[in-house]
Scaffold this motif. Structure first.
Motif, mmCIF file in Angstrom:
data_model
loop_
_atom_site.group_PDB
_atom_site.id
_atom_site.type_symbol
_atom_site.label_atom_id
_atom_site.label_comp_id
_atom_site.label_asym_id
_atom_site.label_seq_id
_atom_site.Cartn_x
_atom_site.Cartn_y
_atom_site.Cartn_z
ATOM 1 N N CYS A 142 0.838 -1.200 0.000
ATOM 2 C CA CYS A 142 0.000 0.000 0.000
ATOM 3 C C CYS A 142 0.874 1.250 0.000
ATOM 4 C CB CYS A 142 -0.923 -0.020 1.221
ATOM 5 S SG CYS A 142 -1.940 1.458 1.390
ATOM 6 N N ALA A 143 1.885 1.261 0.853
ATOM 7 C CA ALA A 143 2.781 2.419 0.944
ATOM 8 C C ALA A 143 3.511 2.653 -0.377
ATOM 9 C CB ALA A 143 3.781 2.201 2.077
ATOM 10 N N LEU A 144 3.980 1.591 -1.003
ATOM 11 C CA LEU A 144 4.696 1.730 -2.272
ATOM 12 C C LEU A 144 3.778 2.230 -3.388
ATOM 13 C CD1 LEU A 144 6.846 -1.514 -2.012
ATOM 14 C CD2 LEU A 144 7.733 0.834 -2.068
ATOM 15 N N ALA A 145 2.523 1.777 -3.373
ATOM 16 C CA ALA A 145 1.554 2.251 -4.369
ATOM 17 C C ALA A 145 1.230 3.727 -4.157
ATOM 18 C CB ALA A 145 0.283 1.413 -4.304
ATOM 19 N N LEU A 146 1.115 4.126 -2.900
ATOM 20 C CA LEU A 146 0.872 5.538 -2.598
ATOM 21 C C LEU A 146 2.062 6.403 -3.013
ATOM 22 C CD1 LEU A 146 -0.836 5.244 0.914
ATOM 23 C CD2 LEU A 146 -1.919 6.026 -1.201
ATOM 24 N N ARG A 147 3.265 5.898 -2.767
ATOM 25 C CA ARG A 147 4.459 6.653 -3.157
ATOM 26 C C ARG A 147 4.499 6.887 -4.662
ATOM 27 N NH1 ARG A 147 6.065 9.749 -1.062
ATOM 28 N NH2 ARG A 147 7.306 8.977 0.684
ATOM 29 N N GLU A 148 4.092 5.866 -5.420
ATOM 30 C CA GLU A 148 4.087 5.994 -6.875
ATOM 31 C C GLU A 148 3.124 7.077 -7.339
ATOM 32 O OE1 GLU A 148 3.280 3.066 -10.714
ATOM 33 O OE2 GLU A 148 3.913 2.190 -8.802
ATOM 34 N N LYS A 149 1.961 7.177 -6.667
ATOM 35 C CA LYS A 149 0.948 8.165 -7.057
ATOM 36 C C LYS A 149 1.217 9.543 -6.449
ATOM 37 C CE LYS A 149 -1.657 5.410 -9.520
ATOM 38 N NZ LYS A 149 -1.869 5.634 -10.970
ATOM 39 N N PHE A 150 1.832 9.557 -5.284
ATOM 40 C CA PHE A 150 2.082 10.820 -4.585
ATOM 41 C C PHE A 150 3.563 10.899 -4.210
ATOM 42 C CE2 PHE A 150 -2.275 9.449 -3.541
ATOM 43 C CZ PHE A 150 -3.007 10.515 -4.063
ATOM 44 N N PRO A 151 4.425 11.199 -5.189
ATOM 45 C CA PRO A 151 5.877 11.137 -4.967
ATOM 46 C C PRO A 151 6.395 12.103 -3.901
ATOM 47 C CG PRO A 151 5.350 12.091 -7.122
ATOM 48 C CD PRO A 151 4.092 11.532 -6.586
ATOM 49 N N GLU A 152 5.685 13.167 -3.623
ATOM 50 C CA GLU A 152 6.155 14.151 -2.641
ATOM 51 C C GLU A 152 5.488 13.982 -1.273
ATOM 52 O OE1 GLU A 152 8.684 16.068 -3.491
ATOM 53 O OE2 GLU A 152 8.556 15.109 -5.466
ATOM 54 N N ASN A 174 12.113 -8.917 3.551
ATOM 55 C CA ASN A 174 13.321 -8.098 3.608
ATOM 56 C C ASN A 174 13.413 -7.198 2.379
ATOM 57 O OD1 ASN A 174 15.691 -7.258 4.883
ATOM 58 N ND2 ASN A 174 16.943 -8.780 3.844
ATOM 59 N N ALA A 175 13.090 -7.763 1.213
ATOM 60 C CA ALA A 175 13.123 -6.987 -0.030
ATOM 61 C C ALA A 175 12.071 -5.881 -0.019
ATOM 62 C CB ALA A 175 12.905 -7.914 -1.223
ATOM 63 N N LEU A 176 10.883 -6.198 0.501
ATOM 64 C CA LEU A 176 9.832 -5.178 0.584
ATOM 65 C C LEU A 176 10.223 -4.034 1.513
ATOM 66 C CD1 LEU A 176 6.411 -7.109 0.698
ATOM 67 C CD2 LEU A 176 7.086 -5.332 -0.929
ATOM 68 N N LEU A 177 10.807 -4.381 2.659
ATOM 69 C CA LEU A 177 11.248 -3.348 3.610
ATOM 70 C C LEU A 177 12.331 -2.465 2.993
ATOM 71 C CD1 LEU A 177 11.297 -5.531 6.845
ATOM 72 C CD2 LEU A 177 9.866 -3.512 6.490
ATOM 73 N N LYS A 178 13.280 -3.084 2.306
ATOM 74 C CA LYS A 178 14.348 -2.313 1.659
ATOM 75 C C LYS A 178 13.775 -1.373 0.599
ATOM 76 C CE LYS A 178 18.232 -5.538 2.236
ATOM 77 N NZ LYS A 178 19.152 -6.471 1.523
ATOM 78 N N LYS A 179 12.809 -1.883 -0.159
ATOM 79 C CA LYS A 179 12.199 -1.072 -1.214
ATOM 80 C C LYS A 179 11.432 0.107 -0.619
ATOM 81 C CE LYS A 179 9.749 -1.679 -5.590
ATOM 82 N NZ LYS A 179 9.101 -2.651 -6.505
ATOM 83 N N ALA A 180 10.754 -0.142 0.498
ATOM 84 C CA ALA A 180 10.018 0.940 1.157
ATOM 85 C C ALA A 180 10.969 2.020 1.659
ATOM 86 C CB ALA A 180 9.190 0.370 2.310
ATOM 87 N N ILE A 181 12.045 1.609 2.308
ATOM 88 C CA ILE A 181 13.015 2.576 2.830
ATOM 89 C C ILE A 181 13.670 3.345 1.689
ATOM 90 C CG2 ILE A 181 15.222 2.780 4.056
ATOM 91 C CD1 ILE A 181 14.228 0.330 5.748
ATOM 92 N N ALA A 182 13.983 2.650 0.596
ATOM 93 C CA ALA A 182 14.591 3.311 -0.563
ATOM 94 C C ALA A 182 13.648 4.334 -1.182
ATOM 95 C CB ALA A 182 14.982 2.266 -1.608
ATOM 96 N N ASN A 201 11.771 6.335 0.557
ATOM 97 C CA ASN A 201 11.541 7.368 1.573
ATOM 98 C C ASN A 201 10.233 7.170 2.339
ATOM 99 O OD1 ASN A 201 12.329 9.650 3.038
ATOM 100 N ND2 ASN A 201 11.216 11.035 1.675
ATOM 101 N N ILE A 202 9.932 5.925 2.646
ATOM 102 C CA ILE A 202 8.773 5.596 3.483
ATOM 103 C C ILE A 202 9.273 5.349 4.897
ATOM 104 C CG2 ILE A 202 6.971 3.868 3.905
ATOM 105 C CD1 ILE A 202 6.993 3.489 0.760
ATOM 106 N N LEU A 203 8.729 6.062 5.848
ATOM 107 C CA LEU A 203 9.167 5.956 7.240
ATOM 108 C C LEU A 203 8.501 4.760 7.908
ATOM 109 C CD1 LEU A 203 8.723 9.737 8.135
ATOM 110 C CD2 LEU A 203 10.880 8.593 7.600
ATOM 111 N N ILE A 204 9.282 3.950 8.620
ATOM 112 C CA ILE A 204 8.744 2.783 9.318
ATOM 113 C C ILE A 204 9.193 2.815 10.766
ATOM 114 C CG2 ILE A 204 8.602 0.263 9.386
ATOM 115 C CD1 ILE A 204 9.409 0.252 6.420
ATOM 116 N N LEU A 205 8.231 2.784 11.686
ATOM 117 C CA LEU A 205 8.527 2.747 13.112
ATOM 118 C C LEU A 205 7.978 1.445 13.695
ATOM 119 C CD1 LEU A 205 7.692 6.415 14.184
ATOM 120 C CD2 LEU A 205 9.942 5.417 13.747
ATOM 121 N N ASN A 206 8.848 0.701 14.353
ATOM 122 C CA ASN A 206 8.455 -0.573 14.953
ATOM 123 C C ASN A 206 8.204 -0.437 16.450
ATOM 124 O OD1 ASN A 206 10.207 -1.280 12.436
ATOM 125 N ND2 ASN A 206 9.063 -3.127 12.876
ATOM 126 N N GLN A 207 7.498 -1.431 16.990
ATOM 127 C CA GLN A 207 7.124 -1.463 18.408
ATOM 128 C C GLN A 207 6.362 -0.202 18.815
ATOM 129 O OE1 GLN A 207 11.072 -2.819 20.168
ATOM 130 N NE2 GLN A 207 9.698 -4.423 20.927
#
Length: 371
Positions: free
Chosen positions: A29-39, A179-187, A189-195
């Motif tokens: 979902c985050a990657l799809a949103l990034r594609e549509k809303f790059p900023e 692992n690949a999905l997480l790397k792609k999200a970080i690349a 510029n999607i912020l991920i906070l755990n716990q």
């Protein structure tokens, strides 16, 4: 909370999209949103160290339903509904492969097999009788016969003479996929906070106030990708279902290759790294396994061990190395829920135990709701 100016500014200010859940659905979902809303500013919140549901705890089956499971689904769903559901799973698998690549997720097209125990004579007979009908049902999607009767070549014991083979089924490495999905999200510029656990949320005129422990922040849109943990969110349309799993130590010269189903999909096993991974058994205790508590029970683990010893590896020395469990999201129907809950709140949940197959597509559909 003792946040600094920098932390507040970079992680909790001017957020466009907050996604709850960093599993397959949330990340797609985050990657799809990034594609549509790059900023845009996209934040994912995850209550576990790793995804808490089943995204990193599943068996890694790239499957869309065993023959007996499909026949069983037709008893409570129309032919059109079952076809559309399988179509979604198939499209989801192709999307996952396209997004990450077969080598990245260690995609192995070994095919899938359904086994029938000696005491499953009626189910076995029904599957053989309806095999051609199900093949005809699925032919518009896959262009070829999906299921075929074959003689068991793996030396399993205590099963019917024939197994059902599905050449379209495969296996993946769940850890490599995530692992690949997480790397792609970080690349991207999607912020991920755990716990970080969302305690509540309150809709405002132009935003949603998201409350964590002793802290809240505004977001323009709030999207839930929490699957098995979405009971309250959906008025109990989604119920948690715990899946228990065990894995052996490496077994020299292991000849078993493929994904295997038993008892309408309630049991499943596969090879991985010269080991056997085996899971299932919630049908032994449906009520007890309708839980969000991770853990194992003696009843189910004993049944898994018996299947391993008597059916799967009857003439092989092995040791069980590890056990775990994951939480799926099920309901009265197997159709996923992808809905706008209110002006600024959305959800994509109830994957019906098919997260690997359908998760990427549901993530895309959840993003499309916002778009």
């Amino acid at each position: 909370m003792n946040f600094s100016y920098w932390e507040l500014k970079n992680w909790f200010t001017a957020i466009d999209f907050t996604i709850v859940g960093s599993g397959i659905v949330g990340l797609h979902c985050a990657l799809a949103l990034r594609e549509k809303f790059p900023e845009s500013k996209i934040l994912i919140l995850e209550k576990g160290i790793l995804p808490q549901g089943a995204s990193t705890k599943n068996a890694g089956f790239a499957c869309f339903g065993s023959l007996s499971e499909i026949i069983d689904d037709l008893k409570s769903h129309s032919e059109e509904a079952v076809f559309q559901l399988i179509q979604k799973r198939w499209k989801g698998l192709q999307l996952l492969r396209k997004n990450l690549g077969d080598e990245t997720i260690d995609f192995k097209p070994y095919g899938g097999y359904e086994l029938f125990l000696k005491d499953e004579e009626s189910t076995y007979t029904e599957c053989l009788q309806k095999l051609s009908f199900i093949n005809d049902l699925l032919k518009p999607l896959l262009r070829n016969d999906v299921f075929a009767k074959e003689v068991d070549r793996f030396a399993f014991q205590g099963i019917q003479e024939h197994v059902i083979f599905n050449p379209f089924e495969a296996q993946i490495d769940t850890g490599k996929m995530m692992n690949a999905l997480l790397k792609k999200a970080i690349a991207n510029n999607i912020l991920i906070l755990n716990q970080v656990e969302v305690k509540s949320f309150q809709e405002k005129t132009n935003s949603v106030e998201v409350t964590l422990d002793e802290f809240s922040f505004p977001t323009k849109k709030l999207l839930f990708a929490t699957n098995g943990f979405a009971s309250e969110l959906t008025n109990n349309k989604v119920k948690p279902a715990r899946a228990q799993v065990l894995i052996t130590e490496p077994i020299p010269n292991l000849d078993i290759k493929g994904t295997f189903h038993l008892d309408k999909g309630y049991y499943y096993f596969r090879n991985i790294d010269n080991r056997i991974l085996l899971g299932g058994g919630r049908n032994l205790a449906f009520e007890e396994e309708t839980t969000t508590e991770l853990g194992q029970t003696e009843l189910i683990q004993n049944r898994l061990e018996r299947l391993l010893k008597e059916v799967i590896l009857p003439n092989t020395d092995y040791k069980i190395e590890h056990r775990w469990s994951g939480i799926m999201g099920l309901g009265a129907t197997k159709n996923p829920i992808v809905e706008q809950l209110s002006e600024h709140v959305y959800c994509g949940v109830r994957l019906g135990g098919m997260g690997v197959a359908i998760g990427s597509l549901i993530g895309q559909e959840l993003a499309d709701l916002v778009i």
